[in-house]
Scaffold this motif. Sequence first.
Motif, PDB file in Angstrom:
ATOM      1  N   ARG A 344     -86.908 -83.662   1.466  1.00 28.83           N
ATOM      2  CA  ARG A 344     -86.308 -83.439   0.146  1.00 28.83           C
ATOM      3  C   ARG A 344     -86.188 -84.786  -0.571  1.00 28.83           C
ATOM      4  O   ARG A 344     -85.101 -85.306  -0.823  1.00 28.83           O
ATOM      5  N   LEU A 345     -87.313 -85.342  -0.893  1.00 26.29           N
ATOM      6  CA  LEU A 345     -87.358 -86.735  -1.334  1.00 26.29           C
ATOM      7  C   LEU A 345     -86.837 -86.942  -2.750  1.00 26.29           C
ATOM      8  O   LEU A 345     -86.487 -88.061  -3.122  1.00 26.29           O
ATOM      9  N   LEU A 346     -86.788 -85.884  -3.559  1.00 26.33           N
ATOM     10  CA  LEU A 346     -86.170 -86.038  -4.871  1.00 26.33           C
ATOM     11  C   LEU A 346     -84.672 -86.321  -4.742  1.00 26.33           C
ATOM     12  O   LEU A 346     -84.065 -86.831  -5.682  1.00 26.33           O
ATOM     13  N   ASP A 347     -84.102 -85.994  -3.604  1.00 28.22           N
ATOM     14  CA  ASP A 347     -82.685 -86.259  -3.355  1.00 28.22           C
ATOM     15  C   ASP A 347     -82.470 -87.452  -2.438  1.00 28.22           C
ATOM     16  O   ASP A 347     -81.353 -87.704  -2.005  1.00 28.22           O
ATOM     17  N   ALA A 348     -83.536 -88.184  -2.101  1.00 25.18           N
ATOM     18  CA  ALA A 348     -83.388 -89.372  -1.256  1.00 25.18           C
ATOM     19  C   ALA A 348     -82.680 -90.467  -2.064  1.00 25.18           C
ATOM     20  O   ALA A 348     -83.122 -90.809  -3.162  1.00 25.18           O
ATOM     21  N   PRO A 349     -81.593 -91.032  -1.539  1.00 24.32           N
ATOM     22  CA  PRO A 349     -80.835 -92.031  -2.311  1.00 24.32           C
ATOM     23  C   PRO A 349     -81.638 -93.265  -2.669  1.00 24.32           C
ATOM     24  O   PRO A 349     -81.485 -93.817  -3.745  1.00 24.32           O
TER      25      PRO A 349
END
Length: 439
Positions: A344-349
């Motif tokens: 879920r890389l769109l949510d990776a900080p």
Amino acid sequence: MRGARCNAFLTRLVSASTWASFATAAVDEAVSHRPSTSGQEGLVGSKQLSFASVGAYYSLDKALLQEASRPYAGAFYSPREPGHDRRGGCKALQEEMAATGSHAIMYRPVMHTLFSAVGANSHTNTNHQRLLLTGPTGAGKSIALVGLVEWARQQGWLVMYVPSCAALVQGGYFARRGSSRRWDTLTSAQQLLKGLLDAHGAQLKQMPVLRLAAQQQPVEGHAIGREAGEATSGPATQLPGAAAAHKEDFQGRTLYDLVAGGLVGDDNAEIAVDSALDLVRQLVAASLPNGGSKKPIPILFALDDYNYLYGTADYGWYSPNEDPRKARRRPIHTDDLVLASGLRLLDAPQLGRATVVAANTTALSLPAPVVPELMMPHTELVVPGFTEAETRNALAHYHATGFASCLATSRQSCQLHALTQGNARELRINASTLGLQLS
């Protein structure tokens, strides 16, 4: 902003001013209609694309898009009877190629916007490195994304491409991770690793495995830790069990070794999944100026059908303590799939200087949100349906390749555009019998 022209950027939580020049440069529909040269000599490739190419067809290098093919989707799965091959890869591209017999796609205004934005992000350290493609069914989100993958690889980018995130949450072997409530998906992890190996094997051999800071180890639901981004010369963080031994084996070696190590056997799902997520963290670190190379490597993560990562998976399990005659199948949520939740890389900080471009699908076969609730700032790009000018271009392309029996008149093009409402797939279906359906 939502009332603006449909192929302008829609930005959540961040200002869209940085992208204004890209958005306005691509919405001039008057230049979108150029005579199609498909089926003739001299189609340009993606390296030669410019704003002057908008509206024309160009040729893809299929050797750079192996993950998109249908045969590739069957890798690591049990073989099926002829005619019942496993579907997978980029279905939109497969259908277009099957219809026309060519590897050409239209360079649409929205694609010019997308390519320009991603290219600009590789030169500047901006906050706009998370792009989400949305739009109606059949608008061309998958084609835009696969076109971006081919373009980026032509430009020397290292691209991790997932042609459909649905493959991460259904089918193939899966196993519980130790005594936890989380699950490893061996088959989808191996497919991901094989895709990188086949597309970028030579490049991976030149990239050392970096020792990453403890903060870069995975947390629940994320591939990258809260302060990820920089490599360190200190000791690597230890993981328990077989994964720890596997991780130590690759310290000081190359990313090629890391990927190949996850493909060694088919009996340890944990090692395959950990290798895939370790690779994500290594690529993020490699995108930074101190990432072990003389200069930062442009990194792109491209994920299609992205919203599948946020719903219920197709996997389920039965408690061994229940009476088999009364046992109830418990569905597994994607939160509990280590690989799916880790991508879920769109949510990776933190993403270093890597870019993530994901596309949602509206054709869901499993329960999943049409648009997931994302926590991190991101830019949303709406992929609109075909305009009337693009419909004329597509019909000219279909005639030039022999797919359509006749060249559409202006009246027929207008009728088909009204009939399909800009749906590229429906246009392709109707174009094949153009002379029979329209007068």
